[in-house]
Design an enzyme around this catalytic site. Structure first.
Site, PDB file in Angstrom:
ATOM      1  N   GLY A 243       0.843  -1.191   0.000  1.00 50.07           N
ATOM      2  CA  GLY A 243       0.000   0.000   0.000  1.00 50.07           C
ATOM      3  C   GLY A 243       0.876   1.238   0.000  1.00 50.07           C
ATOM      4  O   GLY A 243       0.769   2.084  -0.851  1.00 50.07           O
ATOM      5  N   ASN A 617       9.025  -9.444  16.018  1.00 48.03           N
ATOM      6  CA  ASN A 617       9.446 -10.606  15.230  1.00 48.03           C
ATOM      7  C   ASN A 617      10.695 -10.182  14.469  1.00 48.03           C
ATOM      8  O   ASN A 617      10.650  -9.258  13.650  1.00 48.03           O
ATOM      9  CB  ASN A 617       8.324 -11.012  14.257  1.00 48.03           C
ATOM     10  CG  ASN A 617       8.722 -12.166  13.347  1.00 48.03           C
ATOM     11  OD1 ASN A 617       9.824 -12.219  12.803  1.00 48.03           O
ATOM     12  ND2 ASN A 617       7.811 -13.109  13.155  1.00 48.03           N
ATOM     13  N   LYS A 687       7.536   0.429  19.163  1.00 49.37           N
ATOM     14  CA  LYS A 687       7.297   1.649  18.386  1.00 49.37           C
ATOM     15  C   LYS A 687       7.153   1.279  16.911  1.00 49.37           C
ATOM     16  O   LYS A 687       7.403   0.145  16.519  1.00 49.37           O
ATOM     17  CB  LYS A 687       8.474   2.621  18.557  1.00 49.37           C
ATOM     18  CG  LYS A 687       8.513   3.271  19.914  1.00 49.37           C
ATOM     19  CD  LYS A 687       9.447   4.473  19.973  1.00 49.37           C
ATOM     20  CE  LYS A 687      10.876   4.111  20.183  1.00 49.37           C
ATOM     21  NZ  LYS A 687      11.670   5.198  20.797  1.00 49.37           N
ATOM     22  N   GLY A 688       6.809   2.275  16.118  1.00 45.80           N
ATOM     23  CA  GLY A 688       6.674   2.040  14.684  1.00 45.80           C
ATOM     24  C   GLY A 688       8.022   1.770  14.045  1.00 45.80           C
ATOM     25  O   GLY A 688       9.026   2.358  14.429  1.00 45.80           O
ATOM     26  N   GLU A 691       8.384   2.596   8.462  1.00 48.77           N
ATOM     27  CA  GLU A 691       8.840   3.698   7.619  1.00 48.77           C
ATOM     28  C   GLU A 691      10.224   4.213   8.002  1.00 48.77           C
ATOM     29  O   GLU A 691      10.902   4.843   7.192  1.00 48.77           O
ATOM     30  CB  GLU A 691       7.807   4.832   7.680  1.00 48.77           C
ATOM     31  CG  GLU A 691       6.483   4.392   7.076  1.00 48.77           C
ATOM     32  CD  GLU A 691       5.312   5.304   7.393  1.00 48.77           C
ATOM     33  OE1 GLU A 691       5.166   5.670   8.579  1.00 48.77           O
ATOM     34  OE2 GLU A 691       4.556   5.647   6.472  1.00 48.77           O
TER      35      GLU A 691
HETATM   36 MO1  MOS Z   1       1.759   4.988   5.227  1.00 50.78          MO
HETATM   37  S1  MOS Z   1       2.442   6.331   3.822  1.00 50.78           S
HETATM   38  O1  MOS Z   1       0.902   5.949   6.339  1.00 50.78           O
HETATM   39  O2  MOS Z   1       0.944   3.787   4.485  1.00 50.78           O
END
Ligand code: MOS
Length: 729
Positions: A243, A617, A687-688, A691
């Site tokens: 996505g 993971n 955390k994320g 990205e």
């Molecule tokens: Mo991301 S650009 O929030 O899929």
């Protein structure tokens, strides 16, 4: 029974670490991996639905104006053609999920070249596609649509503006200063699976199989676009072939399929062509960024300036948040940050992988390299010197901060030569060889999330949520979290995602997926543990579960007494976000060679070291980092949307002409995950990460191009022509 957990303060208990199953963090293979590689995972366009008609979108060939008429007779006379639908709901930008932000538009308004304006439906895809070429479409063209962001007066995004101290004064007083301007080009998400939807009505109830990232949000967008109740819509999105932001919102294929299916009384499938995905799905804005940095004699920042110009269509709210990490990555008490948006007529600008930092960090980190040279210190040292104790603008503490560790561990593992650097030190035949580095940073987000976990009398557990797995590993990590908490092997945990019949998840976006939905599953499992503990008459904290048994020997199945035990976990981020600045951090190191005759740059090897809280993971997390570094190579060297200056149409709308890195471009990549627990980031201390791996990486390559060849390039991507032009003779 729903258990609500709102995180208002850090959770230092790290309960996941107390569990006994021992699967959290393990490098387990993806649970859906076999289905995907054997072709049995059903993607949106692949559902076999009886009597399904095929729709193909028709797109505008003007930049701005109105569709005045569509002569459909010739198309309707063609074999298999059923209908030509030009419902105005198709032509509004509501169909791109920006209904709330976009101004009310007159029907059939065209805002950019390639905008969907109609749908042709036929018995077969080929018949429909052929018929789209036989429509006679008349337009009223509005001339003079602005196409170049540098030719219009931009609007300032005032909530992004920071004026702190006096930067101009600091620059003039400073021992060392740089004032440099970078440009970056538009990017496409370029997900492998094109946008696709099948719509099917049963009376007033609509089911749409679609390729979407955020069902919780998409269902309300679709309800808005069709003027329906959410309760009458079901969205299914079990597998998503990437996505990267392009499927955060609904787009025309889902709206068009729904309208056509209703009108024709039969199911309709709409799949965008690759070219349509490029032309009508959101782009990343191009940017122009001025960086002003100044230091004292030792290289400590006294001033920090970052101003950016981005663009979008008139009326759109989104502005590429270029400055997102610049607000807190480095110190410097005199600060000037500003973001401006130019209104131009290219397709909508929106979220493309790591919106903001993906282009903001490369510019900042390339400027830091110029600064390191100016100061005459090692670029790693310059960064280490300027890590702030707390957020330099808001004064908030950081939830956790691993930049220094990432810089040190990355430098060590890469074999970085510490010290001031000089370009053009190594030549191998035609190639100059050099190294470069950059910091990584990406804000950490979380979002409210719900998931139901059911312990079954057959000794398995079921996790249900409308959360999606867009190739990130959600299925797998949820089986690990539930398995760990409930003392089950993850293969005893069935994870059912991507269906709005399930509790609302957070969707996959902004790298918030794992931490948010993982926390909802954690909360549900915690409640199940409470119940099991009370059945055993022990404290929950003493409940030791592994391999389907409690520590005292009872089997979990016996405790269920033949009945399901279900709890819904509802995780809400809470006020904690106001108390901390939360971000992932990291460091990139690259070795690059530059051809002295052609200016071609090739990455030899690249390493990223990242700290993003708990690793759920190791395999799927590492894959996210590898994907991020690969994006970095694209941003640095090849990816650019090219628009025709005459009418603003995209001239490279496919994967042959828009160059994402392919295997030949991607060398040995290495990833170090600097593990940490971030108790303020989420209840599971994660955390994320998705990205972070591309936020700054392109600068490591740019800086290595300079170190190798002496070419200081200020425009991304650094294509051979640009490198050659900047190369000293
Ligand atoms: Mo991301 S650009 O929030 O899929």
């Amino acid at each position: 029974m729903t258990v609500h957990f709102k995180q208002d303060k850090p959770d230092e208990s790290n309960r996941l670490d107390d569990m006994r199953q021992g699967v959290i963090g393990k490098a387990l293979p993806r649970v859906e991996g076999l289905a995907k590689v054997t072709g049995t995972a059903t993607y949106a366009a692949e559902y076999s639905i009886d009597n399904c008609a095929e729709g193909v979108l028709v797109t505008s060939t003007i930049t701005r104006g109105e569709v005045t008429s569509i002569d459909r007779d010739a198309a309707l006379a063609m074999p298999g053609v059923i209908a030509v639908i030009d419902d105005p709901r198709l032509t509004t930008r509501a169909a791109q999920g920006t209904a709330d932000e976009a101004p009310q538009q007159k029907p059939k308004t065209v805002c950019y070249w390639g905008q969907p304006i109609a749908l042709v439906v036929a018995e077969t895809f080929e018949q429909a596609r052929d018929a789209t070429k036989h429509l006679a479409i008349e337009y009223r063209v509005e001339e003079g649509a602005p196409l170049d962001p540098n030719t219009v007066e931009p609007e300032e995004q005032e909530d992004e503006t920071v004026h702190q101290g006096d930067l101009a004064h600091a620059m003039s007083e400073a021992t060392h200063s740089v004032d440099v301007t970078y440009t970056t080009r538009g990017h496409a998400s370029a997900a492998m699976e094109p946008h696709a939807a099948i719509a099917q009505w049963d009376g007033d109830k609509l089911t749409v199989y679609a390729s979407l990232q955020m069902l919780n949000y998409n269902i309300s967008e679709l309800a808005d676009a069709l003027d329906m109740e959410e309760g009458d819509i079901r969205l299914v999105s079990r597998f998503v072939g990437g996505g990267f932001g392009s499927k955060l919102g609904i787009s025309e294929e889902a709206v068009a399929a729904s309208i056509a299916a209703k009108e024709l009384g039969r199911p309709v499938r709409v799949v965008m062509s690759r070219q349509q995905v490029f032309q009508c799905i959101m782009r990343r804005s191009e940017t122009t960024q001025r960086l002003r940095l100044c230091t004292d004699a030792n290289g400590t920042l006294t001033g920090f300036g970052h101003e950016a110009l981005v663009s979008n269509l008139p009326g759109e709210e989104f502005a590429e948040p270029v400055l997102q990490s610049s607000h807190f990555l480095y110190g410097g008490e005199n600060r000037e940050l500003m973001l401006k948006v130019a209104r131009i007529h290219r397709m909508t600008a929106g979220s493309v992988r790591a919106p903001g930092e993906a282009v903001g960090m490369p510019a900042l980190e390339a400027a830091m390299d110029v600064l390191a040279e100016e100061v005459g210190i090692d670029p790693v040292e310059l960064r280490l010197k300027n890590i702030p104790e707390k957020n330099p603008e808001e004064g908030l503490p950081f939830s956790s901060h691993k930049l220094a560790e990432c810089l040190r561990q990355g430098a060590e593992a890469f074999g970085w030569d510490r010290g001031p650097r000089k370009p053009r030190q190594t030549r191998e035949g035609e190639w100059w060889v050099g190294t470069g580095m950059a910091s990584a940073a990406r804000v950490h987000n979380v979002s409210e999330a719900k998931a139901r976990v059911t312990l079954k009398p057959d000794g398995t557990a079921l996790v249900e949520t409308d959360m999606t797995d867009i190739g990130t590993g959600t299925y797998t990590i949820l089986s690990q979290i539930a398995g760990e908490m409930l003392g089950l092997s993850p293969d005893r945990v069935l994870v059912d995602l991507g269906d709005t019949r399930h509790p609302r998840g957070p969707g996959s976006g902004g790298s918030w997926g794992a931490a948010s939905i993982g926390s909802a599953v954690y909360v549900a499992c915690q409640a199940i543990r409470e119940e099991l503990a009370s059945r055993l008459d022990v404290e929950e904290a003493e409940l030791d579960l592994s391999d389907g048994k409690a520590g005292s020997g009872e089997s979990i199945v016996d405790l269920l007494d033949g009945k399901d035990l279900a709890r819904e976990g509802y995780y809400e981020p809470g006020d904690i976000a106001d108390d901390y600045t939360a971000s992932g951090f990291g460091a990139f190191f690259a070795q690059v060679r530059v051809n002295r005759f052609t200016g071609e740059a090739r990455v030899d090897r690249m390493l990223g070291a990242f700290g993003f809280g708990r690793v759920l993971n190791h395999k799927t997390a590492r894959s996210q980092c590898l994907g991020g570094i690969t994006w970095s190579i694209g941003v640095a060297l090849t990816e650019a949307l090219e628009f025709d200056p005459r009418d603003g149409h995209l001239v490279n709308p496919d994967l042959a002409e828009y160059h994402v890195p392919v295997h030949r471009d991607v060398p040995d990549l290495d990833v170090i995950m600097v593990e940490e627990r971030d108790p303020a980031a989420s209840p599971i201390q994660a955390k994320g990460i998705g990205e972070l791996g591309m936020c700054g990486g392109a600068a490591a390559i740019a800086n290595a191009i300079y170190n190798a060849s002496g070419a200081r390039v200020f425009d991304f991507p650094m294509t051979p022509d640009r490198v050659l032009a900047a190369m000293p003779d």
